[in-house]
Design a protein around this motif. Sequence first.
Motif, PDB file in Angstrom:
ATOM      1  N   ALA A 152       0.810  -1.222   0.000  1.00  0.00           N
ATOM      2  CA  ALA A 152       0.000   0.000   0.000  1.00  0.00           C
ATOM      3  C   ALA A 152       0.843   1.272   0.000  1.00  0.00           C
ATOM      4  CB  ALA A 152      -0.946   0.006   1.207  1.00  0.00           C
ATOM      5  N   HIS A 153       2.138   1.159   0.353  1.00  0.00           N
ATOM      6  CA  HIS A 153       2.995   2.357   0.340  1.00  0.00           C
ATOM      7  C   HIS A 153       3.069   2.957  -1.056  1.00  0.00           C
ATOM      8  CE1 HIS A 153       4.732   1.880   4.364  1.00  0.00           C
ATOM      9  NE2 HIS A 153       4.953   0.597   4.113  1.00  0.00           N
ATOM     10  N   VAL A 154       3.124   2.092  -2.077  1.00  0.00           N
ATOM     11  CA  VAL A 154       3.429   2.554  -3.436  1.00  0.00           C
ATOM     12  C   VAL A 154       2.305   2.213  -4.414  1.00  0.00           C
ATOM     13  CG1 VAL A 154       5.927   2.477  -3.139  1.00  0.00           C
ATOM     14  CG2 VAL A 154       4.725   0.404  -3.839  1.00  0.00           C
ATOM     15  N   SER A 168       3.780  -8.388   6.836  1.00  0.00           N
ATOM     16  CA  SER A 168       3.967  -7.062   7.437  1.00  0.00           C
ATOM     17  C   SER A 168       2.811  -6.127   7.133  1.00  0.00           C
ATOM     18  CB  SER A 168       5.278  -6.468   6.947  1.00  0.00           C
ATOM     19  OG  SER A 168       5.342  -6.504   5.529  1.00  0.00           O
ATOM     20  N   ASP A 169       2.578  -5.831   5.862  1.00  0.00           N
ATOM     21  CA  ASP A 169       1.632  -4.787   5.475  1.00  0.00           C
ATOM     22  C   ASP A 169       0.416  -5.327   4.724  1.00  0.00           C
ATOM     23  OD1 ASP A 169       3.858  -3.432   6.323  1.00  0.00           O
ATOM     24  OD2 ASP A 169       3.893  -1.997   4.668  1.00  0.00           O
ATOM     25  N   ALA A 170       0.273  -6.647   4.642  1.00  0.00           N
ATOM     26  CA  ALA A 170      -0.845  -7.222   3.887  1.00  0.00           C
ATOM     27  C   ALA A 170      -1.087  -8.648   4.341  1.00  0.00           C
ATOM     28  CB  ALA A 170      -0.543  -7.212   2.385  1.00  0.00           C
ATOM     29  N   GLY A 174      -0.108   8.669   7.347  1.00  0.00           N
ATOM     30  CA  GLY A 174       0.677   8.832   6.122  1.00  0.00           C
ATOM     31  C   GLY A 174       0.878   7.562   5.323  1.00  0.00           C
ATOM     32  N   PHE A 175       0.127   6.502   5.652  1.00  0.00           N
ATOM     33  CA  PHE A 175       0.337   5.212   4.977  1.00  0.00           C
ATOM     34  C   PHE A 175      -0.109   5.259   3.522  1.00  0.00           C
ATOM     35  CE2 PHE A 175      -0.971   0.521   4.625  1.00  0.00           C
ATOM     36  CZ  PHE A 175       0.330   0.093   4.446  1.00  0.00           C
ATOM     37  N   GLU A 176      -1.300   5.821   3.297  1.00  0.00           N
ATOM     38  CA  GLU A 176      -1.878   5.812   1.949  1.00  0.00           C
ATOM     39  C   GLU A 176      -1.734   7.195   1.320  1.00  0.00           C
ATOM     40  OE1 GLU A 176      -3.843   5.331   4.767  1.00  0.00           O
ATOM     41  OE2 GLU A 176      -4.834   3.377   4.670  1.00  0.00           O
ATOM     42  N   SER A 183      12.770  -7.001   5.785  1.00  0.00           N
ATOM     43  CA  SER A 183      13.026  -6.215   4.568  1.00  0.00           C
ATOM     44  C   SER A 183      12.910  -4.712   4.802  1.00  0.00           C
ATOM     45  CB  SER A 183      12.028  -6.600   3.475  1.00  0.00           C
ATOM     46  OG  SER A 183      11.988  -7.982   3.272  1.00  0.00           O
ATOM     47  N   HIS A 184      11.790  -4.272   5.394  1.00  0.00           N
ATOM     48  CA  HIS A 184      11.630  -2.841   5.668  1.00  0.00           C
ATOM     49  C   HIS A 184      11.123  -2.672   7.090  1.00  0.00           C
ATOM     50  CE1 HIS A 184       7.269  -3.110   5.076  1.00  0.00           C
ATOM     51  NE2 HIS A 184       7.122  -1.810   5.199  1.00  0.00           N
ATOM     52  N   ASP A 185      11.165  -1.444   7.595  1.00  0.00           N
ATOM     53  CA  ASP A 185      10.977  -1.203   9.021  1.00  0.00           C
ATOM     54  C   ASP A 185       9.479  -1.184   9.374  1.00  0.00           C
ATOM     55  OD1 ASP A 185      11.887  -0.850  11.536  1.00  0.00           O
ATOM     56  OD2 ASP A 185      12.937   1.034  11.154  1.00  0.00           O
ATOM     57  N   ALA A 186       8.848  -2.360   9.299  1.00  0.00           N
ATOM     58  CA  ALA A 186       7.399  -2.443   9.486  1.00  0.00           C
ATOM     59  C   ALA A 186       6.999  -2.897  10.890  1.00  0.00           C
ATOM     60  CB  ALA A 186       6.807  -3.418   8.463  1.00  0.00           C
ATOM     61  N   PHE A 187       7.969  -3.227  11.727  1.00  0.00           N
ATOM     62  CA  PHE A 187       7.627  -3.880  12.997  1.00  0.00           C
ATOM     63  C   PHE A 187       8.002  -3.044  14.221  1.00  0.00           C
ATOM     64  CE2 PHE A 187       7.850  -7.185   9.798  1.00  0.00           C
ATOM     65  CZ  PHE A 187       6.713  -7.941  10.066  1.00  0.00           C
ATOM     66  N   GLY A 241      13.720   1.761   5.400  1.00  0.00           N
ATOM     67  CA  GLY A 241      12.991   2.402   6.502  1.00  0.00           C
ATOM     68  C   GLY A 241      11.508   2.111   6.510  1.00  0.00           C
ATOM     69  N   VAL A 242      10.727   3.002   7.143  1.00  0.00           N
ATOM     70  CA  VAL A 242       9.294   2.756   7.332  1.00  0.00           C
ATOM     71  C   VAL A 242       8.492   2.889   6.045  1.00  0.00           C
ATOM     72  CG1 VAL A 242       9.262   3.392   9.764  1.00  0.00           C
ATOM     73  CG2 VAL A 242       8.865   5.152   8.029  1.00  0.00           C
ATOM     74  N   ASN A 243       9.098   3.423   4.990  1.00  0.00           N
ATOM     75  CA  ASN A 243       8.407   3.538   3.717  1.00  0.00           C
ATOM     76  C   ASN A 243       9.173   2.739   2.672  1.00  0.00           C
ATOM     77  OD1 ASN A 243       7.179   4.337   1.295  1.00  0.00           O
ATOM     78  ND2 ASN A 243       6.698   6.350   2.150  1.00  0.00           N
ATOM     79  N   PRO A 285       3.729   4.298  10.051  1.00  0.00           N
ATOM     80  CA  PRO A 285       2.295   4.012   9.882  1.00  0.00           C
ATOM     81  C   PRO A 285       1.855   2.617  10.337  1.00  0.00           C
ATOM     82  CG  PRO A 285       3.412   3.756   7.778  1.00  0.00           C
ATOM     83  CD  PRO A 285       4.470   4.205   8.766  1.00  0.00           C
ATOM     84  N   HIS A 286       2.801   1.715  10.665  1.00  0.00           N
ATOM     85  CA  HIS A 286       2.466   0.291  10.841  1.00  0.00           C
ATOM     86  C   HIS A 286       1.889  -0.024  12.223  1.00  0.00           C
ATOM     87  CE1 HIS A 286       5.795   0.668   7.890  1.00  0.00           C
ATOM     88  NE2 HIS A 286       5.107  -0.246   7.215  1.00  0.00           N
ATOM     89  N   ALA A 287       0.928   0.800  12.676  1.00  0.00           N
ATOM     90  CA  ALA A 287       0.408   0.673  14.047  1.00  0.00           C
ATOM     91  C   ALA A 287      -0.322  -0.638  14.281  1.00  0.00           C
ATOM     92  CB  ALA A 287      -0.518   1.851  14.346  1.00  0.00           C
TER      93      ALA A 287
HETATM   94 ZN    ZN Z   1       5.257  -0.901   5.348  1.00  0.00          ZN
END
Ligand code: ZN
Length: 343
Positions: free
Chosen positions: A70-72, A280-282, A95-97, A205-209, A225-227, A139-141
Amino acid sequence: MQRHHHTRTPSALLPRLLLAVLLGLTAGTTVRAQAPLPVVASFSILGDLVAQVGGERVTVRTLVGPGGDAHVYEPTPADARALSEARLLVTNGLGFEGWMERLVAASGFSGIQVVAAEDVVPRRADSDDPGAHGGDIDPHAWQDPANVALYVERIRAGLTEADPAGAADYRARGEDYAAALARLDADIRAALAEIPPARRQVVTSHDAFGYYADAYAIDFLAPVGVNTEAEASAADMAALIRQIRAESIPAVFVENISDPRLVEQIRRETGARAGGTLYSDALSSQDGPAGTYLDMMRHNLDTLTAALVPAPEPVPEQTPEPAPEPAPEQAQGVSSTTVNQDR
Ligand code: ZN
């Protein structure tokens, strides 16, 4: 002593019962005749939460589906059409979407908007995170179930505003789900308590946790990073690889939404263990290991603990003891307690 007489006989009560049954049937018919509430959720984890709280009263369309980043994301004309027909839009916020504002404007959406993370205390990305500029909001709350309880309350309030007739249903479902989140949180704490502090460090892979790390005292390191829009620099990669070697970080994990090659390169250069896939994000597809948020969190927990819990000490070989001869009373099926009671 005075006897109490019932003032209402069964025959007097019957018309009231009939009336109640008829009213109930009428209400039921109205609910069933009503079309489900059309809701759009920005990404798969929110889509699941809306479905859990909304039940059969809602239809949910998820824009960024299972396995999507969803970041991109780049919205499609079909997304704009779906949004124009929706009465409720649920986004994460924080700021996620970044693409959502333009989509909302293009679609002419005029329904109710719920920002699920509205009540979350935002976490700032660590300033030494690769790709973080001056304390980006993380954003990964949703990676902390306590935050998801806040998400669910926001979603419940939004559904109730859009469909007041479903208020009691949304409340009951929301309370059930909050109880499931509390059980999940307790299970994560209990399972991670088995991991010694020195082994509580992993690479993804990315800072999602970050929220997961704050809630459960596990360090997550990442080349990105987070994005996910940011790219790892050669210097970031070299620093991370030095840290993994110096601190003997036990395992690296790929993510379901990210290209695994970066993490695979880190694993080769450090000799760290390949821990498997973290979601992580999905979510995964429905028939995968992470088809719902609760399944996703339990899958991640199992994956983490399998890689981090130290292997048990090998049990020294022993010559098996001969089985003891059964005592005469036990052989007859009479327990010693029974024998004592009889005497
Ligand atoms: Zn993410």
